[in-house]
Scaffold this motif. Structure first.
Motif, PDB file in Angstrom:
ATOM      1  N   ASP A  10      25.862 -45.980  48.393  1.00 31.18           N
ATOM      2  CA  ASP A  10      25.760 -44.531  48.609  1.00 31.18           C
ATOM      3  C   ASP A  10      24.753 -43.947  47.616  1.00 31.18           C
ATOM      4  N   GLN A  59      24.029 -36.689  49.555  1.00 27.11           N
ATOM      5  CA  GLN A  59      24.529 -35.873  50.646  1.00 27.11           C
ATOM      6  C   GLN A  59      26.009 -35.570  50.429  1.00 27.11           C
ATOM      7  N   LYS A  94      28.701 -35.399  55.491  1.00 24.56           N
ATOM      8  CA  LYS A  94      27.446 -35.504  56.232  1.00 24.56           C
ATOM      9  C   LYS A  94      26.829 -36.895  56.099  1.00 24.56           C
ATOM     10  N   MET A  95      27.705 -37.879  55.958  1.00 20.08           N
ATOM     11  CA  MET A  95      27.246 -39.254  55.758  1.00 20.08           C
ATOM     12  C   MET A  95      27.134 -40.036  57.062  1.00 20.08           C
ATOM     13  N   ASP A  96      27.320 -39.340  58.195  1.00 21.30           N
ATOM     14  CA  ASP A  96      27.192 -39.978  59.513  1.00 21.30           C
ATOM     15  C   ASP A  96      28.071 -41.218  59.642  1.00 21.30           C
ATOM     16  N   GLY A  97      29.269 -41.111  59.124  1.00 19.94           N
ATOM     17  CA  GLY A  97      30.209 -42.214  59.248  1.00 19.94           C
ATOM     18  C   GLY A  97      30.106 -43.283  58.191  1.00 19.94           C
ATOM     19  N   LYS A  98      29.064 -43.231  57.385  1.00 18.24           N
ATOM     20  CA  LYS A  98      28.920 -44.210  56.305  1.00 18.24           C
ATOM     21  C   LYS A  98      29.907 -43.879  55.178  1.00 18.24           C
ATOM     22  N   ASP A 118      31.355 -43.103  51.541  1.00 19.00           N
ATOM     23  CA  ASP A 118      30.769 -42.450  50.372  1.00 19.00           C
ATOM     24  C   ASP A 118      31.428 -42.952  49.097  1.00 19.00           C
TER      25      ASP A 118
END
Length: 251
Positions: A227, A231, A235-239, A241
Motif C-alpha cells: 500500500d 489514498q 478508495k483503494m478499489d478493493g485492494k 490497505d
C-alpha cells in the motif's frame, strides 16, 4: 564543513526512521495465531450480522481477539463503537460474567438495530464525550479498544490528551489499550487524518504514551507493505490497505 542539501535530507529521514524503530522495536510482536482457534465459536455466533461476517476476511477477528487478550469475565470499554460490530464481538468473548460498554458521542442507528434484533445483557451502549469516554460508575477496566477511529477523533473538537488520560486512569494496573488504525506515511503526523483518513503511527504512539501508557506490543496482522498510503482506505478499489495494531499497557 558544508553538507550537500540532499545528504542532509537523507540524514534527517534516516534519523526519523531510527527514532520510530527505537520507539517500537522493544515491543514488537505478532498476535499468536495458535491462540485464535479458541475464538472460533464466538465468531460463528448467530448474533453477528451478515455484514460482520462479510468483513471478517479483512478484519481477522480471531487474531484481533488474541492480540487484545480477551478473556471471559473482562470489563471492557469500546471507544467510538459506531454500529457495534467490535463491541458485540467483545461482549460475546467476555461472556455473561463480563461486561462491555460501547461508547459513542451520539446514538447510532446501527447499534440500536443490532441490539433491538439481538439483545445482549452484557453490552451497554453509552453516550459520552470523547474528552472523557469512560462511563460514570464503570468498574476498573481490563481492556479499552479504539478501532479505526483515532484518526477521526483528531478532526473533532476533542481534547485527546484528556481522552487518553481518562482511559489510562480507568484501566486496572496491567490493563490494555488496543488501538488499530489506517497507516499514513511515516513522518506525516496528523496531516492525512482528514484527507486520507490515515494517521502516522509514531504520532499516535507519542500522544498515547504521554498519558502514561507503554507500548507492550505491535502486530503486523493487518499490515500491507504494498500500500503506497496515498489514498483513503475506501478508495483503494478493493485492494487491501495498510493498518497498524498497537497494544498499550498501564504498568
Amino acid at each position: 564543513m558544508n553538507q550537500h542539501p540532499r545528504f542532509t535530507q537523507r540524514l534527517t529521514q534516516a534519523a526519523l526512521a531510527l527514532s520510530l524503530a527505537a520507539l517500537l522495536a522493544p515491543a514488537t510482536a505478532l498476535a499468536d495465531p495458535a491462540a485464535a482457534p479458541q475464538y472460533a465459536s464466538i465468531i460463528a455466533s448467530p448474533l453477528r450480522t451478515a455484514d460482520d461476517v462479510k468483513g471478517d476476511a479483512k478484519r481477522k477477528p480471531a487474531v484481533f481477539l488474541a492480540f487484545a487478550g480477551v478473556q471471559p469475565g473482562m470489563k471492557v470499554l469500546d471507544v467510538a463503537a459506531g454500529g457495534g460490530s467490535t463491541s458485540q464481538l467483545l461482549a460475546l468473548a467476555v461472556g455473561s460474567s463480563g461486561e462491555v460498554w460501547a461508547q459513542g458521542q451520539k446514538a447510532n442507528p446501527g447499534m440500536e438495530k443490532r441490539l433491538a434484533e439481538h439483545p445482549q445483557a452484557n453490552l451497554h451502549p453509552v453516550l459520552q464525550s470523547f474528552d472523557n469516554p469512560v462511563p460514570a460508575g464503570a468498574p476498573p477496566l481490563d481492556l479499552v479498544t479504539l478501532i479505526m477511529n483515532y484518526h477521526d477523533i483528531v478532526n473533532l473538537p476533542t481534547d485527546r490528551a484528556a481522552m487518553n488520560k481518562h482511559i489510562y486512569d480507568a484501566l486496572k494496573p496491567g490493563g490494555h489499550f488496543i488501538v488499530i488504525d489506517n497507516a499514513a506515511k511515516a513522518g506525516s503526523g496528523l496531516s492525512a487524518t482528514n484527507t486520507l483518513h490515515r494517521i502516522d503511527e509514531a504520532t499516535l504512539v507519542d500522544e498515547v504514551t504521554k498519558a502514561g501508557f507503554t507500548v507492550e506490543a505491535t502486530s503486523d496482522y493487518l499490515r500491507v507493505p504494498s500500500d503506497p498510503r496515498e489514498q483513503p482506505f475506501f478508495k483503494m478499489d478493493g485492494k487491501p490497505d495498510d493498518k497498524f495494531a498497537i497494544r498499550f499497557v498501564k504498568k
